[in-house]
Design a protein around this motif. Sequence first.
Motif, PDB file in Angstrom:
ATOM      1  N   SER A  70       0.815  -1.222   0.000  1.00 15.70           N
ATOM      2  CA  SER A  70       0.000   0.000   0.000  1.00 15.70           C
ATOM      3  C   SER A  70       0.842   1.264   0.000  1.00 15.70           C
ATOM      4  CB  SER A  70      -0.919   0.003   1.228  1.00 15.70           C
ATOM      5  OG  SER A  70      -0.158  -0.095   2.422  1.00 15.70           O
ATOM      6  N   HIS A  76       6.015   1.249  -3.462  1.00 15.78           N
ATOM      7  CA  HIS A  76       5.291  -0.012  -3.304  1.00 15.78           C
ATOM      8  C   HIS A  76       5.837  -1.095  -4.237  1.00 15.78           C
ATOM      9  CE1 HIS A  76       3.122   1.722  -6.761  1.00 15.78           C
ATOM     10  NE2 HIS A  76       2.808   0.471  -7.077  1.00 15.78           N
ATOM     11  N   GLY A 413      -2.103   1.402  -3.780  1.00 13.28           N
ATOM     12  CA  GLY A 413      -2.499   2.487  -2.901  1.00 13.28           C
ATOM     13  C   GLY A 413      -2.665   3.780  -3.680  1.00 13.28           C
ATOM     14  N   ARG A 420      -5.752   5.507  -8.135  1.00 15.25           N
ATOM     15  CA  ARG A 420      -5.256   4.216  -7.671  1.00 15.25           C
ATOM     16  C   ARG A 420      -5.138   3.288  -8.883  1.00 15.25           C
ATOM     17  NH1 ARG A 420      -7.974   2.303  -2.108  1.00 15.25           N
ATOM     18  NH2 ARG A 420      -6.077   1.038  -2.179  1.00 15.25           N
ATOM     19  N   GLU A 450      -8.685   1.089   2.406  1.00  9.06           N
ATOM     20  CA  GLU A 450      -8.665  -0.309   1.975  1.00  9.06           C
ATOM     21  C   GLU A 450      -9.217  -0.456   0.564  1.00  9.06           C
ATOM     22  OE1 GLU A 450     -11.422  -2.872   3.991  1.00  9.06           O
ATOM     23  OE2 GLU A 450     -12.664  -1.179   4.565  1.00  9.06           O
TER      24      GLU A 450
END
Length: 456
Positions: A70, A76, A413, A420, A450
């Motif tokens: 994330s 990432h 993320g 995203r 999330e």
Amino acid sequence: MSKHGLRWKAGAVFLVAAGVVVFAVNELRTVRNLGRITLPQVEYEKLAPQYDVTTVGEIPEPVASIACESGGPNSHLIFVGTRGNAGVYRVSPRSPFATSPIVPATGGQPEFGTASVSSLALVDFNRDGQQELVALTSQETPRGKSRAYIIGPQTLTQEMTAVDIPSSWPHGIAFVRDVFNRPTFLSAYCGYGEVVEFRLFDRKSPTGFQSRGLESRKLGTLSASGEQIASSDLFGTGTHVVIARGFKFNCAAIEIHGRDRVTPFRNAKPGVLGLGWKRMWELRENDRFGNVRFIVGRMRDGVRDLYAWWCVGLADGDTEFVHYRLDQSGVLERRVLALGPAHDFWPEENRIVLVDADGDGTEELYFSTRSGNLWRMDAGANVASGDPETMKPAQPSLVARFPAGGGPIVAAGRQNENVRPLYLGVGAAVVKITPKKADRGVPFTEPAEEVLLDGP
């Protein structure tokens, strides 16, 4: 030539053959890091104008499952499970696009059989402050025992157990806690429909031997093949386990199980999930379908969204999309949309994600299919493009089509401009699909930012 000479040459041949075997095994165990400044573009067509596609990873084998950290745009990593030797790889989705093996083979017979990492999740399972990879492996050919792994990418630790049941293909991971509040996870198995529980152990024998590892047990058996499993606190009252059963004509269903806090322990009988659980609801759609996939959506004002794709055959035939709205009494509302043939519209395992990718404040459903179609459906509570008269959801729109077929999908993320991006497996490659920032709305956010997946 003397007999002695013949014997010497035969021995030399044997030594050379043995050396080749040892070399081959060592090559398998020490797969080299792969890194390139640029990667060849994966073929695609019919790309929607508000998306960009970039190839960010090349894997030695076809992609079967995928997970993502994330972190931000420059930090990432993504993790990929493959089909073949069932390897687990770490991929950096930016130049120089480095790919390195974590476990190059998790199957029972690498190089001589076919196995697949059918489920992959990234989670802090043992609560040590660092995330672990949870991988479930199916042994396809020759048919053999499934395996489960907990891998520490940072600590370089690995625990493994083989599952002693007739079925060999796990579908999905559901994280729960047992009656002693210890973290465990469940999986449903294709074939005979077993539900299996996994947990870490750390024990010391009376004679002083210390042992640590991963262990498993069968909890119960579904009435049809286990096709998917996930866990969610559906109504803020505790964890529920949602299971899709199917791969059997006219028997597909979605089962929702919750904790049994009413039945006295002495009167309790083990069910599909063992003692302490009971089936709350069962969605069967009049037994018209042979298989189903689902994803759990958000809860709004005590009502939970559940989205399901039903197909008439085992993985073929016509497909219907159903949007359920549930509360603690059952189904409040049901909206249905006929989609078309399963080859074009039915998502297989690990191929659904729910996320506000373009940052407009409205979540979208993305799902990929065997034909290579990547679809988008707006999933907000009051979607303007829906039909208020018939209560039918809006038709999906095509994001892109990949002739090599659609694979597993995951969302990263939040990145630059609050978008995203999505990562999609296409054959043995990973592509990054980046939406352009929407001109309206503000990004949809949750406390943990999330993304909802069809698996973990």
